[in-house]
Design a protein around this motif. Structure first.
Motif, PDB file in Angstrom:
ATOM      1  N   PRO A  83      12.893   4.115   2.566  1.00  0.00           N
ATOM      2  CA  PRO A  83      12.494   3.277   1.442  1.00  0.00           C
ATOM      3  C   PRO A  83      11.969   1.902   1.874  1.00  0.00           C
ATOM      4  CG  PRO A  83      14.561   4.359   0.938  1.00  0.00           C
ATOM      5  CD  PRO A  83      14.253   4.638   2.394  1.00  0.00           C
ATOM      6  N   SER A  84      12.594   1.310   2.891  1.00  0.00           N
ATOM      7  CA  SER A  84      12.137  -0.017   3.330  1.00  0.00           C
ATOM      8  C   SER A  84      10.748   0.073   3.969  1.00  0.00           C
ATOM      9  CB  SER A  84      13.131  -0.659   4.293  1.00  0.00           C
ATOM     10  OG  SER A  84      13.304   0.142   5.448  1.00  0.00           O
ATOM     11  N   ASP A  85      10.464   1.157   4.693  1.00  0.00           N
ATOM     12  CA  ASP A  85       9.126   1.334   5.267  1.00  0.00           C
ATOM     13  C   ASP A  85       8.097   1.584   4.170  1.00  0.00           C
ATOM     14  OD1 ASP A  85       9.949   0.921   7.886  1.00  0.00           O
ATOM     15  OD2 ASP A  85      10.355   3.040   8.223  1.00  0.00           O
ATOM     16  N   PHE A  86       8.486   2.330   3.135  1.00  0.00           N
ATOM     17  CA  PHE A  86       7.592   2.550   2.004  1.00  0.00           C
ATOM     18  C   PHE A  86       7.264   1.218   1.318  1.00  0.00           C
ATOM     19  CE2 PHE A  86       6.831   3.223  -2.513  1.00  0.00           C
ATOM     20  CZ  PHE A  86       5.761   4.108  -2.467  1.00  0.00           C
ATOM     21  N   ASP A  87       8.287   0.392   1.107  1.00  0.00           N
ATOM     22  CA  ASP A  87       8.068  -0.926   0.491  1.00  0.00           C
ATOM     23  C   ASP A  87       7.114  -1.771   1.334  1.00  0.00           C
ATOM     24  OD1 ASP A  87       9.738  -0.301  -1.626  1.00  0.00           O
ATOM     25  OD2 ASP A  87      11.475  -1.365  -0.795  1.00  0.00           O
ATOM     26  N   LEU A  88       7.293  -1.746   2.644  1.00  0.00           N
ATOM     27  CA  LEU A  88       6.433  -2.506   3.540  1.00  0.00           C
ATOM     28  C   LEU A  88       4.985  -2.016   3.460  1.00  0.00           C
ATOM     29  CD1 LEU A  88       6.074  -4.662   5.744  1.00  0.00           C
ATOM     30  CD2 LEU A  88       6.678  -2.901   7.412  1.00  0.00           C
ATOM     31  N   LEU A  89       4.786  -0.708   3.488  1.00  0.00           N
ATOM     32  CA  LEU A  89       3.438  -0.151   3.388  1.00  0.00           C
ATOM     33  C   LEU A  89       2.783  -0.513   2.052  1.00  0.00           C
ATOM     34  CD1 LEU A  89       3.894   3.405   4.939  1.00  0.00           C
ATOM     35  CD2 LEU A  89       2.639   1.475   5.911  1.00  0.00           C
ATOM     36  N   THR A  90       3.567  -0.464   0.977  1.00  0.00           N
ATOM     37  CA  THR A  90       3.049  -0.821  -0.339  1.00  0.00           C
ATOM     38  C   THR A  90       2.657  -2.293  -0.384  1.00  0.00           C
ATOM     39  OG1 THR A  90       4.427   0.871  -1.372  1.00  0.00           O
ATOM     40  CG2 THR A  90       3.593  -0.869  -2.812  1.00  0.00           C
ATOM     41  N   GLU A  91       3.497  -3.140   0.171  1.00  0.00           N
ATOM     42  CA  GLU A  91       3.217  -4.575   0.227  1.00  0.00           C
ATOM     43  C   GLU A  91       1.946  -4.855   1.034  1.00  0.00           C
ATOM     44  OE1 GLU A  91       5.701  -8.199   2.112  1.00  0.00           O
ATOM     45  OE2 GLU A  91       6.855  -6.871   0.799  1.00  0.00           O
ATOM     46  N   GLN A  92       1.804  -4.191   2.169  1.00  0.00           N
ATOM     47  CA  GLN A  92       0.620  -4.370   3.001  1.00  0.00           C
ATOM     48  C   GLN A  92      -0.639  -3.893   2.279  1.00  0.00           C
ATOM     49  OE1 GLN A  92       1.800  -2.236   6.533  1.00  0.00           O
ATOM     50  NE2 GLN A  92       2.689  -4.053   7.486  1.00  0.00           N
TER      51      GLN A  92
END
Length: 87
Positions: free
Chosen positions: A49-58
């Motif tokens: 989930p944290s990697d998904f959030d990071l990708l979405t933010e980027q």
């Protein structure tokens, strides 16, 4: 997100079903994506989930930069003086 480790991060759907809890834990702790195959072909990629959030933010950041560049290209800008008058 860390890079994919080919020897460890590709698993068949049947193996994933048998080891789902362990695989979920590994994805969350290693921050490496897990490729799940079906009939020998990639069918899904699992990330934390944290990697998904990071990708979405980027992706949102890149989209905002592209919109800004498009605004400049099409003359949709205000000089600083006009902006000061609005604020």
């Amino acid at each position: 997100m860390k890079p994919l480790n080919i020897s460890q991060d590709i698993i068949s759907l049947s193996d994933f079903k048998n080891k789902a809890s362990k695989m979920l834990h590994n994805v969350q702790t290693s921050h490496r994506p897990l490729v799940i195959t079906q009939n020998g072909k990639a069918a899904a990629v699992l990330i934390s989930p944290s990697d998904f959030d990071l990708l979405t933010e980027q992706a949102n950041f890149v989209d905002a930069v592209n919109r800004g560049l498009s605004d400049v290209e099409h003359g949709r800008i205000l000089p600083d003086e006009d902006l000061d008058n609005i604020l």
